[in-house]
Write a protein that holds these residues in place. Structure first.
Motif, PDB file in Angstrom:
ATOM      1  N   SER A   1       0.818  -1.178  -0.145  1.00 42.09           N
ATOM      2  CA  SER A   1      -0.058   0.004  -0.038  1.00 42.09           C
ATOM      3  C   SER A   1       0.827   1.220  -0.013  1.00 42.09           C
ATOM      4  N   GLN A   2       2.092   1.160   0.953  1.00 43.16           N
ATOM      5  CA  GLN A   2       2.949   2.487   0.891  1.00 43.16           C
ATOM      6  C   GLN A   2       3.520   2.560  -0.579  1.00 43.16           C
ATOM      7  N   LEU A   3       3.957   1.411  -1.206  1.00 39.97           N
ATOM      8  CA  LEU A   3       4.579   1.499  -2.399  1.00 39.97           C
ATOM      9  C   LEU A   3       3.545   2.288  -3.311  1.00 39.97           C
ATOM     10  N   GLN A   4       2.457   1.610  -3.327  1.00 42.82           N
ATOM     11  CA  GLN A   4       1.470   2.353  -4.334  1.00 42.82           C
ATOM     12  C   GLN A   4       1.065   3.651  -4.210  1.00 42.82           C
ATOM     13  N   GLU A   5       1.149   4.108  -2.798  1.00 43.29           N
ATOM     14  CA  GLU A   5       0.753   5.444  -2.646  1.00 43.29           C
ATOM     15  C   GLU A   5       2.062   6.526  -2.956  1.00 43.29           C
ATOM     16  N   GLN A   6       3.113   5.862  -2.776  1.00 50.91           N
ATOM     17  CA  GLN A   6       4.229   6.812  -3.289  1.00 50.91           C
ATOM     18  C   GLN A   6       4.286   6.981  -4.903  1.00 50.91           C
ATOM     19  N   ARG A   7       4.043   5.743  -5.423  1.00 52.60           N
ATOM     20  CA  ARG A   7       4.120   5.981  -7.058  1.00 52.60           C
ATOM     21  C   ARG A   7       3.040   6.630  -7.302  1.00 52.60           C
TER      22      ARG A   7
END
Length: 319
Positions: free
Chosen positions: A37-43
């Motif tokens: 979820s964090q990676l998707q948010e950062q992208r």
């Protein structure tokens, strides 16, 4: 203009794909779901940044190299709490000047403000940077602080740095030379309600320059601000190298000490004196209210004169 965010977007995409493979494993799904979820948010934030790259158009003329927008940073120097108050007074002076001349502005941090646009004065059209470029240096004040019970005059300083907005094409920054860190904008322990890693810390590995940006709520905006500040500082380094090669090296910021001043604001005498040109203006109160256009134009005319020789600072003056 190429998208400076694309290398990181590609890296995040690769990490997301790897994490999704782990999430497909029932035994690993619960462990990696938060990271995914964090990676998707950062992208998503980086992709939004790429889409908003033209939010503030640079005012630089690619043919003449004329600088347009600029960032002004003010730091309190010698003088303790009074120096901090003086730094805030200078910041207010520049903000009032911008308002009077209909220049746009944006607060980057508590002590950093960015100015945009152009203004016409006495028939001459100048950009924000052209107005303020000679304000870099140490500004000294002599006055009785509000906290002074015995009415004694104190001397304090604040340093002003004026950095132009540098087009991305003018300063090449390699992605491999950058070290990014993302954190929550709140205080220690993460007790704030903001659960998004919006604050940015950028390290330029070759020079060791560290830039922090945390004013905006969105990470992509802070990333853009950090890159702009880094480009401006790298430009300043290159300009100082050129000045040294020409035998004209001089410190723009100094160490915020009393002896390294470009200007003194003497309240008892209602006088502002620029020590480079030895000019004085006996209208301190109106100057502090932002009425600095005439002063800036007079200084600009003198300092751009090819025959101009900088004045020597006399440390006994105004003491």
């Amino acid at each position: 203009m190429s998208n400076p965010y694309q290398p990181l977007i590609d890296q995040l995409t690769a990490k997301i794909q790897e994490t999704e493979l782990l999430a497909a494993d029932p035994e690993m799904a619960s462990l990696v779901q938060e990271e995914l979820s964090q990676l998707q948010e950062q992208r998503a934030q980086l992709e939004a940044a790429a889409a908003q790259m033209t939010a503030h158009e640079e005012v630089s003329d690619t043919e003449t190299g004329k600088k347009g927008n600029c960032t002004v940073e003010i730091r309190g120097g010698a003088g303790g709490d009074e120096a901090k108050i003086w730094a805030n007074d200078l910041l207010r002076m520049y903000i009032r000047f911008a308002e009077m001349n209909k220049l746009k502005m944006e607060m980057v941090d508590d002590t950093i403000v960015k100015f945009f646009g152009k203004a016409e004065l006495n028939g001459e059209i100048l950009t924000a940077y052209e107005f303020l470029q000679f304000e870099s240096g140490v500004h000294r004040v002599q006055r009785v602080p509000a906290t002074e019970a015995q009415g004694r005059i104190h001397t304090s300083t604040a340093s002003v740095a004026v950095l132009p907005e540098i087009p991305a094409a003018a300063i090449q920054i390699r992605e491999e030379d950058l070290e990014w860190a993302f954190m929550r904008a709140g205080g220690a322990g993460g007790q704030n309600v903001n659960k998004v890693n919006s604050a940015v810390r950028l390290v330029h590995i070759p020079t060791g320059i560290v830039v922090n940006a945390r004013q905006e709520k969105k990470q992509d905006q802070n990333r853009k601000i950090a890159l702009e500040l880094l480009r401006a500082q790298l430009w300043e380094i290159e300009e100082e190298k050129k000045a040294k090669a020409e035998g004209e090296a001089r410190s723009l910021i100094g160490r915020a000490q009393r002896a390294e001043k470009i200007r003194t604001y003497n309240y008892p005498q209602n006088r502002v004196t620029d020590h480079r040109t030895k000019q004085s203006w006996f209208s301190l109160e109106t100057i502090m209210e932002g009425n600095i256009s005439d002063m800036l134009l007079e200084l600009r005319t003198a300092l751009l004169n090819p025959d101009f020789v900088p004045g020597q600072t006399d440390d006994d003056t105004d003491e």
